[in-house]
Design an enzyme around this catalytic site. Structure first.
Site, PDB file in Angstrom:
ATOM      1  N   ASP A  14       0.866  -1.180   0.000  1.00 50.01           N
ATOM      2  CA  ASP A  14       0.000   0.000   0.000  1.00 50.01           C
ATOM      3  C   ASP A  14       0.905   1.233   0.000  1.00 50.01           C
ATOM      4  O   ASP A  14       2.127   1.118  -0.196  1.00 50.01           O
ATOM      5  CB  ASP A  14      -0.995  -0.039   1.181  1.00 50.01           C
ATOM      6  CG  ASP A  14      -0.316   0.155   2.533  1.00 50.01           C
ATOM      7  OD1 ASP A  14       0.930   0.232   2.589  1.00 50.01           O
ATOM      8  OD2 ASP A  14      -1.045   0.225   3.546  1.00 50.01           O
ATOM      9  N   CYS A  71       3.125  -3.277   4.041  1.00 52.25           N
ATOM     10  CA  CYS A  71       2.243  -2.161   4.412  1.00 52.25           C
ATOM     11  C   CYS A  71       2.947  -1.409   5.530  1.00 52.25           C
ATOM     12  O   CYS A  71       4.165  -1.510   5.656  1.00 52.25           O
ATOM     13  CB  CYS A  71       0.839  -2.644   4.776  1.00 52.25           C
ATOM     14  SG  CYS A  71       0.733  -3.763   6.184  1.00 52.25           S
ATOM     15  N   THR A  73       2.769  -1.624   8.999  1.00 51.50           N
ATOM     16  CA  THR A  73       3.302  -2.529  10.027  1.00 51.50           C
ATOM     17  C   THR A  73       3.565  -3.933   9.499  1.00 51.50           C
ATOM     18  O   THR A  73       4.331  -4.688  10.096  1.00 51.50           O
ATOM     19  CB  THR A  73       2.280  -2.670  11.166  1.00 51.50           C
ATOM     20  OG1 THR A  73       1.044  -3.142  10.596  1.00 51.50           O
ATOM     21  CG2 THR A  73       2.057  -1.352  11.881  1.00 51.50           C
ATOM     22  N   HIS A 104      11.092 -23.579   9.011  1.00 58.75           N
ATOM     23  CA  HIS A 104      10.059 -24.353   9.720  1.00 58.75           C
ATOM     24  C   HIS A 104       8.665 -24.236   9.110  1.00 58.75           C
ATOM     25  O   HIS A 104       7.861 -25.154   9.252  1.00 58.75           O
ATOM     26  CB  HIS A 104       9.985 -23.899  11.186  1.00 58.75           C
ATOM     27  CG  HIS A 104      11.135 -24.381  12.016  1.00 58.75           C
ATOM     28  ND1 HIS A 104      11.134 -24.349  13.390  1.00 58.75           N
ATOM     29  CD2 HIS A 104      12.327 -24.910  11.662  1.00 58.75           C
ATOM     30  CE1 HIS A 104      12.279 -24.840  13.852  1.00 58.75           C
ATOM     31  NE2 HIS A 104      13.031 -25.179  12.815  1.00 58.75           N
ATOM     32  N   HIS A 139       8.484 -30.711  10.323  1.00 56.11           N
ATOM     33  CA  HIS A 139       7.760 -29.474  10.002  1.00 56.11           C
ATOM     34  C   HIS A 139       6.740 -29.701   8.882  1.00 56.11           C
ATOM     35  O   HIS A 139       5.739 -28.996   8.816  1.00 56.11           O
ATOM     36  CB  HIS A 139       8.742 -28.371   9.618  1.00 56.11           C
ATOM     37  CG  HIS A 139       9.765 -28.139  10.684  1.00 56.11           C
ATOM     38  ND1 HIS A 139       9.437 -27.663  11.927  1.00 56.11           N
ATOM     39  CD2 HIS A 139      11.102 -28.376  10.714  1.00 56.11           C
ATOM     40  CE1 HIS A 139      10.522 -27.596  12.673  1.00 56.11           C
ATOM     41  NE2 HIS A 139      11.546 -28.023  11.964  1.00 56.11           N
TER      42      HIS A 139
HETATM   43  C1  RB5 Z   1      -2.023   2.545   6.522  1.00 56.60           C
HETATM   44  O1  RB5 Z   1      -2.141   3.759   7.190  1.00 56.60           O
HETATM   45  C2  RB5 Z   1      -1.775   1.397   7.492  1.00 56.60           C
HETATM   46  O2  RB5 Z   1      -2.897   1.203   8.289  1.00 56.60           O
HETATM   47  C3  RB5 Z   1      -1.417   0.136   6.766  1.00 56.60           C
HETATM   48  O3  RB5 Z   1      -0.310   0.372   5.967  1.00 56.60           O
HETATM   49  C4  RB5 Z   1      -1.045  -1.085   7.589  1.00 56.60           C
HETATM   50  O4  RB5 Z   1      -0.067  -0.768   8.529  1.00 56.60           O
HETATM   51  C5  RB5 Z   1      -2.145  -1.854   8.142  1.00 56.60           C
HETATM   52  O5  RB5 Z   1      -1.951  -2.882   8.793  1.00 56.60           O
END
Ligand code: RB5
Length: 158
Positions: A14, A71, A73, A104, A139
């Site tokens: 994203d 993304c 996180t 694994h 595994h």
């Molecule tokens: C975008 O602002 C953020 O929410 C997205 O990139 C991601 O971290 C969601 O899990």
């Protein structure tokens, strides 16, 4: 093959992962990897499920062997990717998880957080993940159990 040469990788992000996706794409190309870029193409705000779906469906169908999703996180992309049959997506913002997710778990999608890690660590994670084989043995039995859960849920629901 193990080191990424002649392998095909689908990549997507994203807006929060866009810059890191561009860096990782360049790295993969220098490793000789054939990269299928599923977007996004700018830093303009988008919804991560749309791009998670594009990459995950290619892996789920077997059209492409491995994928990378980024993304902010890595959490949202992981949630999306692991809804798809045959996908084993691993959120790896450190080297240990990157290595273990291959050894694994035979992870077939690497997920990273563009707001968590810098490009140098991401490059090491990608290199490690691409070069580490699945260990198999005990595994494999565990992956077969995951597959059985997936099939059971598809047939009977929750
Ligand atoms: C975008 O602002 C953020 O929410 C997205 O990139 C991601 O971290 C969601 O899990």
């Amino acid at each position: 093959m193990q080191k990424g040469k002649n392998m095909k990788v689908a990549i997507g992000s994203d807006h929060a992962g866009f810059e890191l996706k561009e860096e990782v794409t360049e790295l993969l190309k220098t490793l000789g990897t054939d990269v299928v870029d599923c977007g996004t193409d700018t830093s303009k705000s988008v919804d991560y499920p749309d791009f998670g779906e594009k990459v995950s469906s290619l892996i789920s169908s077997g059209k492409i062997e491995k994928g990378i999703l980024i993304c902010g996180t890595g959490v949202g992309m992981s949630m999306v990717a692991n809804k798809f049959p045959n996908v084993r997506a691993a959120l790896c913002n450190d080297l240990f998880c990157a290595r273990m997710s291959r050894l694994h778990n035979d992870a077939n999608i690497l997920v990273m957080g563009g707001r968590i890690i810098g490009k140098d660590l991401a490059a090491e994670i990608v290199r490690t993940w691409m070069a580490t084989p699945f260990e198999g043995a005990r595994h494999l039995n565990r992956l077969i159990k995951i597959k059985k859960i997936e099939e059971c849920l598809n047939t009977h629901g929750t």
